[in-house]
Design a protein around this motif. Structure first.
Motif, mmCIF file in Angstrom:
data_model
loop_
_atom_site.group_PDB
_atom_site.id
_atom_site.type_symbol
_atom_site.label_atom_id
_atom_site.label_comp_id
_atom_site.label_asym_id
_atom_site.label_seq_id
_atom_site.Cartn_x
_atom_site.Cartn_y
_atom_site.Cartn_z
ATOM 1 N N MET A 112 4.671 -5.874 5.605
ATOM 2 C CA MET A 112 3.791 -4.998 4.820
ATOM 3 C C MET A 112 2.568 -4.652 5.671
ATOM 4 O O MET A 112 1.769 -5.509 6.024
ATOM 5 C CB MET A 112 3.352 -5.703 3.537
ATOM 6 C CG MET A 112 2.504 -4.830 2.627
ATOM 7 S SD MET A 112 2.061 -5.697 1.097
ATOM 8 C CE MET A 112 3.682 -5.936 0.357
ATOM 9 N N THR A 113 2.460 -3.430 6.074
ATOM 10 C CA THR A 113 1.371 -3.015 6.943
ATOM 11 C C THR A 113 0.212 -2.473 6.134
ATOM 12 O O THR A 113 0.387 -1.623 5.278
ATOM 13 C CB THR A 113 1.842 -1.930 7.929
ATOM 14 O OG1 THR A 113 2.922 -2.445 8.689
ATOM 15 C CG2 THR A 113 0.713 -1.537 8.869
ATOM 16 N N GLN A 114 -0.977 -2.980 6.437
ATOM 17 C CA GLN A 114 -2.174 -2.533 5.747
ATOM 18 C C GLN A 114 -3.215 -2.121 6.766
ATOM 19 O O GLN A 114 -3.262 -2.659 7.868
ATOM 20 C CB GLN A 114 -2.736 -3.650 4.858
ATOM 21 C CG GLN A 114 -1.772 -4.091 3.776
ATOM 22 C CD GLN A 114 -2.261 -5.336 3.093
ATOM 23 O OE1 GLN A 114 -3.167 -6.003 3.566
ATOM 24 N NE2 GLN A 114 -1.659 -5.653 1.973
ATOM 25 N N LYS A 115 -4.046 -1.174 6.385
ATOM 26 C CA LYS A 115 -5.076 -0.690 7.288
ATOM 27 C C LYS A 115 -6.417 -0.707 6.577
ATOM 28 O O LYS A 115 -6.593 -0.096 5.531
ATOM 29 C CB LYS A 115 -4.742 0.723 7.782
ATOM 30 C CG LYS A 115 -3.436 0.757 8.586
ATOM 31 C CD LYS A 115 -3.061 2.158 8.968
ATOM 32 C CE LYS A 115 -1.797 2.163 9.832
ATOM 33 N NZ LYS A 115 -0.623 1.648 9.113
ATOM 34 N N GLN A 116 -7.360 -1.436 7.165
ATOM 35 C CA GLN A 116 -8.687 -1.538 6.590
ATOM 36 C C GLN A 116 -9.482 -0.271 6.899
ATOM 37 O O GLN A 116 -9.328 0.331 7.961
ATOM 38 C CB GLN A 116 -9.439 -2.737 7.192
ATOM 39 C CG GLN A 116 -8.784 -4.073 6.921
ATOM 40 C CD GLN A 116 -9.158 -4.637 5.575
ATOM 41 O OE1 GLN A 116 -10.070 -4.143 4.919
ATOM 42 N NE2 GLN A 116 -8.454 -5.676 5.158
ATOM 43 N N ALA A 117 -10.350 0.121 5.984
ATOM 44 C CA ALA A 117 -11.210 1.278 6.216
ATOM 45 C C ALA A 117 -12.500 1.115 5.427
ATOM 46 O O ALA A 117 -12.512 0.518 4.359
ATOM 47 C CB ALA A 117 -10.516 2.570 5.812
ATOM 48 N N ILE A 118 -13.562 1.626 5.997
ATOM 49 C CA ILE A 118 -14.831 1.720 5.283
ATOM 50 C C ILE A 118 -14.990 3.165 4.845
ATOM 51 O O ILE A 118 -15.093 4.070 5.666
ATOM 52 C CB ILE A 118 -16.023 1.309 6.176
ATOM 53 C CG1 ILE A 118 -15.864 -0.137 6.659
ATOM 54 C CG2 ILE A 118 -17.330 1.483 5.425
ATOM 55 C CD1 ILE A 118 -15.917 -1.164 5.547
ATOM 56 N N THR A 151 -12.031 -0.542 1.718
ATOM 57 C CA THR A 151 -10.725 -0.174 1.174
ATOM 58 C C THR A 151 -9.619 -0.681 2.086
ATOM 59 O O THR A 151 -9.841 -0.956 3.270
ATOM 60 C CB THR A 151 -10.580 1.351 1.022
ATOM 61 O OG1 THR A 151 -10.708 1.957 2.317
ATOM 62 C CG2 THR A 151 -11.640 1.922 0.088
ATOM 63 N N VAL A 152 -8.429 -0.795 1.535
ATOM 64 C CA VAL A 152 -7.233 -1.149 2.300
ATOM 65 C C VAL A 152 -6.113 -0.218 1.874
ATOM 66 O O VAL A 152 -5.862 -0.055 0.675
ATOM 67 C CB VAL A 152 -6.795 -2.607 2.043
ATOM 68 C CG1 VAL A 152 -5.497 -2.900 2.779
ATOM 69 C CG2 VAL A 152 -7.864 -3.572 2.504
ATOM 70 N N TRP A 153 -5.463 0.392 2.846
ATOM 71 C CA TRP A 153 -4.294 1.229 2.568
ATOM 72 C C TRP A 153 -3.044 0.415 2.853
ATOM 73 O O TRP A 153 -2.875 -0.146 3.933
ATOM 74 C CB TRP A 153 -4.304 2.491 3.434
ATOM 75 C CG TRP A 153 -3.035 3.283 3.318
ATOM 76 C CD1 TRP A 153 -1.974 3.285 4.178
ATOM 77 C CD2 TRP A 153 -2.677 4.190 2.263
ATOM 78 N NE1 TRP A 153 -0.991 4.137 3.733
ATOM 79 C CE2 TRP A 153 -1.396 4.701 2.557
ATOM 80 C CE3 TRP A 153 -3.324 4.619 1.112
ATOM 81 C CZ2 TRP A 153 -0.749 5.606 1.745
ATOM 82 C CZ3 TRP A 153 -2.674 5.520 0.288
ATOM 83 C CH2 TRP A 153 -1.412 6.019 0.607
ATOM 84 N N ASP A 154 -2.156 0.323 1.865
ATOM 85 C CA ASP A 154 -0.885 -0.391 2.007
ATOM 86 C C ASP A 154 0.221 0.635 2.211
ATOM 87 O O ASP A 154 0.542 1.412 1.311
ATOM 88 C CB ASP A 154 -0.631 -1.231 0.755
ATOM 89 C CG ASP A 154 0.718 -1.940 0.802
ATOM 90 O OD1 ASP A 154 1.213 -2.154 1.925
ATOM 91 O OD2 ASP A 154 1.253 -2.269 -0.270
ATOM 92 N N ASP A 155 0.807 0.626 3.419
ATOM 93 C CA ASP A 155 1.850 1.598 3.754
ATOM 94 C C ASP A 155 3.076 1.451 2.868
ATOM 95 O O ASP A 155 3.719 2.445 2.507
ATOM 96 C CB ASP A 155 2.269 1.443 5.225
ATOM 97 C CG ASP A 155 1.263 2.082 6.171
ATOM 98 O OD1 ASP A 155 0.552 3.007 5.733
ATOM 99 O OD2 ASP A 155 1.185 1.657 7.336
ATOM 100 N N TYR A 204 -6.343 0.197 -2.055
ATOM 101 C CA TYR A 204 -7.014 -0.854 -2.811
ATOM 102 C C TYR A 204 -8.504 -0.793 -2.484
ATOM 103 O O TYR A 204 -8.884 -0.699 -1.317
ATOM 104 C CB TYR A 204 -6.445 -2.231 -2.461
ATOM 105 C CG TYR A 204 -5.033 -2.436 -2.958
ATOM 106 C CD1 TYR A 204 -4.793 -2.883 -4.251
ATOM 107 C CD2 TYR A 204 -3.941 -2.170 -2.138
ATOM 108 C CE1 TYR A 204 -3.497 -3.057 -4.724
ATOM 109 C CE2 TYR A 204 -2.646 -2.341 -2.595
ATOM 110 C CZ TYR A 204 -2.433 -2.778 -3.887
ATOM 111 O OH TYR A 204 -1.149 -2.942 -4.345
ATOM 112 N N PHE A 205 -9.332 -0.847 -3.528
ATOM 113 C CA PHE A 205 -10.777 -0.704 -3.383
ATOM 114 C C PHE A 205 -11.474 -2.025 -3.707
ATOM 115 O O PHE A 205 -11.065 -2.738 -4.629
ATOM 116 C CB PHE A 205 -11.309 0.375 -4.332
ATOM 117 C CG PHE A 205 -10.732 1.744 -4.115
ATOM 118 C CD1 PHE A 205 -11.438 2.711 -3.425
ATOM 119 C CD2 PHE A 205 -9.471 2.070 -4.601
ATOM 120 C CE1 PHE A 205 -10.910 3.986 -3.233
ATOM 121 C CE2 PHE A 205 -8.926 3.338 -4.409
ATOM 122 C CZ PHE A 205 -9.652 4.295 -3.725
#
Length: 304
Positions: free
Chosen positions: A1-7, A17-21, A27-28
């Motif tokens: 499960m790949t997730q990408k953190q972002a501000i 936030t985190v985007w789950d591919d 997710y906020f």
């Protein structure tokens, strides 16, 4: 499960936030959202009280209201915190009287739409990265070099993978390259620049970035030419790639009369930057999701 953190930014306020591919879901951070909507001096306390009220009113158990993920805390460490997807967050917003509720909903919808567009057209992700770097004060020339360096790095790691190198050994090979051209390991280089969790490449000068890319590109071309197999053979190629950049560095320093390996970091040569700049973190950094069912607690201080 790949997730990408972002501000993400809402009215100049940070929202982790985190985007789950896998699920194509944002997710906020609930704490960040509560802080924005309430302007509370203690959003963690406000959220704790709100959770209790929702439960008493029959709004569901905390586990149905939010999940728990690791996100970057103010101290730079990854700590567990409550998060919610868009549907969960809409429910929470309805429980918080705030004039910002409707604009925040529209902002959330736009964030989701932008990410889905980027998945269909990767060029949009590059454009977003350019916007983020520009906002932080980087020059157009530096931004172009930085984006190119990301491509160069990807080609190198692809070669390492093809050569049978385990992903856990990439950091060691990177240290070999950096040590060879810069005279420092990655960790020592970051200390030299006064960095902790920040990305080293985001804090390199134009010349440093070019030399690092030269080293990695040289290692890639040598690998393609020699087809090394295994860690030892790839380590030898990595060192030789670094040597190419070291020779170039020495020639330039001879002409300049001073070292081009600079102790300056981005904050010093660009001015004060926001904490946790988006840049590569927004699109390329993978983290592990906590899937263990937890009753959502105000757990940002848990050191996991």
């Amino acid at each position: 499960m790949t997730q990408k953190q972002a501000i993400q930014l809402f009215e100049e306020r940070k929202v982790r936030t985190v985007w789950d591919d896998a699920s194509e879901t944002w997710y906020f951070s609930v704490i960040d959202v509560v802080g924005i909507l309430t302007d509370s001096p203690d959003p963690k306390r406000y959220w704790s009280v709100l959770k209790s009220r929702i439960k008493k009113e029959g709004g569901g158990e905390p586990t149905t209201i939010c999940s728990t993920l690791k996100m970057p805390a103010p101290d730079g460490k990854m700590r567990l915190t409550d998060v919610a997807d868009a549907q969960q967050l809409f429910r929470l917003i309805q429980s918080i009287p705030s004039p910002k509720a409707e604009p925040f909903k529209q902002w959330m919808a736009q964030i989701a739409s932008d990410r889905l567009d980027q998945m269909q057209d990767p060029e949009l992700s590059i454009e977003q990265a350019m916007i983020d770097y520009k906002r932080l004060g980087y020059s157009d020339n530096w931004i172009n070099q930085r984006l190119k360096s990301i491509e160069v790095r990807k080609l190198l790691t692809d070669e390492w993978k093809r050569g049978g190198v385990d992903g856990t050994q990439y950091a060691t090979l990177t240290d070999i390259i950096t040590m060879e051209w810069a005279g420092r390991t990655t960790k020592a280089y970051k200390r030299y620049k006064g960095l902790k969790k920040e990305n080293l490449r985001d804090n390199m000068t134009n010349v440093e970035l070019l030399l690092n890319s030269l080293a990695e590109a040289s290692a890639t071309e040598l690998s393609r030419n020699e087809n090394p197999k295994g860690f030892k053979a790839n380590a030898n190629v990595a060192k030789r790639g670094g040597t190419v950049a070291r020779v170039a560095r020495q020639q330039l320093e001879h002409q300049l009369g001073h070292s081009v390996v600079s102790p300056l970091n981005a904050r010093q040569y660009l001015g004060t930057l926001p904490d946790n700049p988006a840049s590569e973190t927004a699109y390329l950094t993978s983290t592990e999701k906590t899937t263990k069912p937890i009753i959502c607690d105000d757990s940002e201080d848990i050191n996991k």
